[in-house]
Design a protein around this motif. Structure first.
Motif, PDB file in Angstrom:
ATOM      1  N   ALA A   1       0.833  -1.203   0.000  1.00 36.13           N
ATOM      2  CA  ALA A   1       0.000   0.000   0.000  1.00 36.13           C
ATOM      3  C   ALA A   1       0.873   1.261   0.000  1.00 36.13           C
ATOM      4  N   CYS A   2       1.930   1.250   0.799  1.00 34.60           N
ATOM      5  CA  CYS A   2       2.816   2.418   0.873  1.00 34.60           C
ATOM      6  C   CYS A   2       3.484   2.690  -0.472  1.00 34.60           C
ATOM      7  N   LEU A   3       3.965   1.639  -1.134  1.00 31.92           N
ATOM      8  CA  LEU A   3       4.648   1.814  -2.416  1.00 31.92           C
ATOM      9  C   LEU A   3       3.693   2.319  -3.491  1.00 31.92           C
ATOM     10  N   ALA A   4       2.455   1.816  -3.463  1.00 31.98           N
ATOM     11  CA  ALA A   4       1.492   2.197  -4.499  1.00 31.98           C
ATOM     12  C   ALA A   4       0.943   3.603  -4.301  1.00 31.98           C
ATOM     13  N   MET A   5       0.851   4.054  -3.052  1.00 34.38           N
ATOM     14  CA  MET A   5       0.170   5.316  -2.763  1.00 34.38           C
ATOM     15  C   MET A   5       1.125   6.480  -2.502  1.00 34.38           C
ATOM     16  N   GLN A   6       2.441   6.229  -2.381  1.00 33.36           N
ATOM     17  CA  GLN A   6       3.377   7.321  -2.075  1.00 33.36           C
ATOM     18  C   GLN A   6       3.395   8.342  -3.198  1.00 33.36           C
ATOM     19  N   GLN A   7       3.651   9.592  -2.837  1.00 34.61           N
ATOM     20  CA  GLN A   7       3.505  10.717  -3.767  1.00 34.61           C
ATOM     21  C   GLN A   7       4.817  11.394  -4.144  1.00 34.61           C
ATOM     22  N   GLY A   8       5.940  10.999  -3.532  1.00 33.28           N
ATOM     23  CA  GLY A   8       7.203  11.646  -3.863  1.00 33.28           C
ATOM     24  C   GLY A   8       7.318  13.031  -3.242  1.00 33.28           C
ATOM     25  N   GLY A   9       8.400  13.759  -3.589  1.00 30.45           N
ATOM     26  CA  GLY A   9       8.596  15.075  -3.003  1.00 30.45           C
ATOM     27  C   GLY A   9       9.598  15.908  -3.779  1.00 30.45           C
ATOM     28  N   LYS A  10       9.692  17.184  -3.407  1.00 27.14           N
ATOM     29  CA  LYS A  10      10.675  18.070  -4.036  1.00 27.14           C
ATOM     30  C   LYS A  10      11.836  18.271  -3.069  1.00 27.14           C
ATOM     31  N   ARG A  11      13.051  18.306  -3.623  1.00 30.99           N
ATOM     32  CA  ARG A  11      14.263  18.291  -2.829  1.00 30.99           C
ATOM     33  C   ARG A  11      14.883  19.690  -2.729  1.00 30.99           C
ATOM     34  N   ARG A  12      15.479  19.953  -1.581  1.00 32.53           N
ATOM     35  CA  ARG A  12      16.229  21.195  -1.352  1.00 32.53           C
ATOM     36  C   ARG A  12      17.584  20.805  -0.767  1.00 32.53           C
ATOM     37  N   ALA A  13      18.667  21.160  -1.451  1.00 31.34           N
ATOM     38  CA  ALA A  13      20.010  20.857  -0.960  1.00 31.34           C
ATOM     39  C   ALA A  13      20.446  21.929   0.030  1.00 31.34           C
ATOM     40  N   ALA A  14      21.314  21.533   0.955  1.00 32.92           N
ATOM     41  CA  ALA A  14      21.875  22.509   1.895  1.00 32.92           C
ATOM     42  C   ALA A  14      22.754  23.507   1.149  1.00 32.92           C
ATOM     43  N   ASN A  15      22.762  24.738   1.628  1.00 30.01           N
ATOM     44  CA  ASN A  15      23.614  25.791   1.067  1.00 30.01           C
ATOM     45  C   ASN A  15      25.018  25.645   1.666  1.00 30.01           C
ATOM     46  N   PRO A  16      26.005  25.221   0.883  1.00 31.13           N
ATOM     47  CA  PRO A  16      27.335  24.962   1.457  1.00 31.13           C
ATOM     48  C   PRO A  16      27.979  26.190   2.069  1.00 31.13           C
ATOM     49  N   SER A  17      27.639  27.389   1.589  1.00 35.67           N
ATOM     50  CA  SER A  17      28.257  28.603   2.133  1.00 35.67           C
ATOM     51  C   SER A  17      27.725  28.942   3.526  1.00 35.67           C
TER      52      SER A  17
END
Length: 528
Positions: A486-502
């Motif tokens: 159920a979890c695999l079929a219904m998961q929606q994904g997401g948008k990623r934000r990387a850390a600012n190295p500075s």
């Protein structure tokens, strides 16, 4: 062929929400209704379970209407809720948990800290169960609250016939079943799901609850998350606006639903799931990590077996006040007021302007230790207090914005503190999956990446907690062979934000100060 849908119900601290989802995890309609809370004394907080059920029913009806889905097409329902304690008498009627004696208030809210002395007694017992809650009992768990009830409201205790975690109470209201979830009992009732004899009765004898099972109607074995508990009763179906063909699933604590909602895409991937942390952040914050092997250590709750995904061990950390702390800062400051969404947004905009004008070292001498309601993790110290260093006589709105900004920094550094504890004890976490109210706060979302150095993923699902509970409902309804599927079929994904190295060096400095403030607070406490 008729499409099949599920209903997910999420009961938080201030409201009950319901959502209707399809089998792909799409949220088709949602609604919420407020719930009442009584606070008769400091550290006391109480709900009315009938009020909660009424709010649930109203929210489900409204959500189904918004979704435009026929009642007979909803084949499964499940509930998530805060880990609050509901007390009913032997006839199933309400019993007061309040010093006021009013029977309406039959539920001790999760954030209630009346039982802090009893929690300390549990910790002093050094019993084996403490190995699975980070070595320290929290007043937010069930056992101390039960001890407090027996000692302070003996009439309520003597008349008690049913004791429920709130999610299990809702399941009982819906189905009539006394089944309890493996999630609730394992996480909050010292139930050791991995043991053949899961209830450690000698522990309850040590803390004076040898008669717990006479009053609780507790089963010997818990039901796995997503287990089919049975259909809605005729009465519950009528009240919810659903049908008796709707199956009820063994539910979860609300934060665990959020963990399923954001980490469900890694179900079955036992090796990779340990790199990912669920951060369920609203009034308080919960962090959850899962692994195929137990990782016990002080200051983090767990490891809990099968409390979310089957066969995985879950470690839970958190901060007792985060969103609530930012609200408090607004109310506390002379230039503040009501901490509504508009005020938070106004402050965030002004912080952005001040940072643009003054640079990244805005209010660099102002530091906040955010333990205003104790330190849940990694210190497991409910007695801990907040600390603010660097105040001046400035009482302008800009000074509020600076204090708010640096409080948000302190909250993010608290997450870093928990992360370090997890990674020093067997985890390799480099990605945070954030859900809850904090996703609407741009300052916190930026800080969670930059102050921790982790990649932050914001779920595309607007309501990850409802999604996780929908996954549980779909499992109970038989739409999928098991919870992982159920979890695999219904998961929606997401948008990623990387850390600012500075930003790394700046927050490394702040973190060194953060740790030093912890040490200095302890030194002050140790002065006699």
């Amino acid at each position: 062929m008729t499409k099949q849908f599920v209903c997910a119900v999420d009961v938080g601290t201030g409201s009950a929400r319901a959502g209707i989802l399809d089998a792909s995890g799409t949220l088709l309609g949602r609604a919420d209704r407020p719930i009442a809370m009584n606070q008769p004394k400091p550290d006391h907080a109480e709900h009315d379970s009938r009020d909660i059920w009424s709010a649930v029913c109203a929210a489900v009806r409204a959500a189904r209407e918004k979704a435009g889905v026929a009642a007979e097409d909803i084949v499964g329902i499940s509930f998530d809720a805060t880990c609050s304690l509901v007390v009913r008498d032997r006839q199933g009627d309400q019993l007061s948990v309040s010093t006021t004696g009013d029977k309406r208030w039959d539920t001790i809210v999760w954030l209630d800290h009346r039982a802090i002395a009893e929690a300390d007694e549990c910790t002093a017992s050094s019993h084996e169960v403490l190995n699975y809650i980070g070595g320290v009992m929290s007043p937010e768990m069930a056992t101390p609250k039960l001890m407090w009830l027996k000692r302070n409201l003996p009439q309520t205790w003597n008349e008690a016939g049913y004791l429920f975690d709130l999610a299990d109470f809702l399941t009982w209201q819906a189905s009539g079943s006394l089944a309890r979830s493996q999630c609730t009992l394992t996480a909050k009732w010292t139930y050791l799901a991995h043991e053949e004899s899961a209830w450690q009765r000698d522990f309850f004898e040590i803390v004076g609850l040898d008669d717990l099972f006479e009053h609780g109607n507790l089963p010997e074995r818990a039901s796995p998350v997503g287990a089919d508990i049975g259909p809605l009763t005729a009465q519950a179906a009528a009240e919810l606006g659903l049908t008796e063909n709707c199956q009820v699933g063994a539910g979860v604590i609300d934060a665990y639903a959020g963990a399923l909602g954001v980490l469900g895409g890694f179900a079955g991937d036992e090796q990779d799931i340990g790199r990912h942390l669920a951060l369920i952040a609203g009034t308080s914050s919960c962090v959850m990590a899962m692994s195929p092997d137990p990782q016990p250590f002080a200051g983090v709750w767990g490891p809990y077996y099968g409390a979310a995904l089957p066969k995985l061990w879950l470690s839970e950390g958190g901060q007792s006040a985060t969103g609530a702390l930012l609200d408090h800062i607004i109310r506390w400051h002379g230039a503040g007021g009501e901490p509504d969404a508009a005020m938070h947004a106004k402050i965030a905009r002004r912080v952005a302007e001040l940072r643009a004008a003054e640079g990244d070292n805005l209010a660099a001498r102002l530091h906040v230790l955010p333990d205003f309601h104790g330190n849940r993790s990694p210190l497991a110290d409910p007695h801990a207090v907040g600390v603010v260093s660097g105040l001046t006589l400035d009482s302008s709105f800009d000074s509020l914005c600076k204090l708010y900004w640096r409080t948000a920094v302190g909250i993010a550094l608290g997450v870093r503190h928990v992360l370090e504890a997890l990674n020093e004890n067997g985890y390799l976490i480099d990605t945070l999956h954030v859900t809850g109210g904090h996703t609407k706060n741009p300052l916190l979302m930026e800080l969670y990446a930059d102050a921790t150095g982790c990649t932050v993923v914001e779920p595309l699902a607007d309501e990850a907690v409802l999604l996780g509970t929908g996954m549980v409902a779909a499992t109970a309804a038989g739409l999928f062979p098991d919870l992982n599927a159920a979890c695999l079929a219904m998961q929606q994904g997401g948008k990623r934000r990387a850390a600012n190295p500075s930003a790394g060096a700046r927050f490394d400095r702040d973190y060194r100060i953060f740790l030093e403030m912890h040490r200095q607070r302890q030194a002050l406490d140790d002065i006699r």
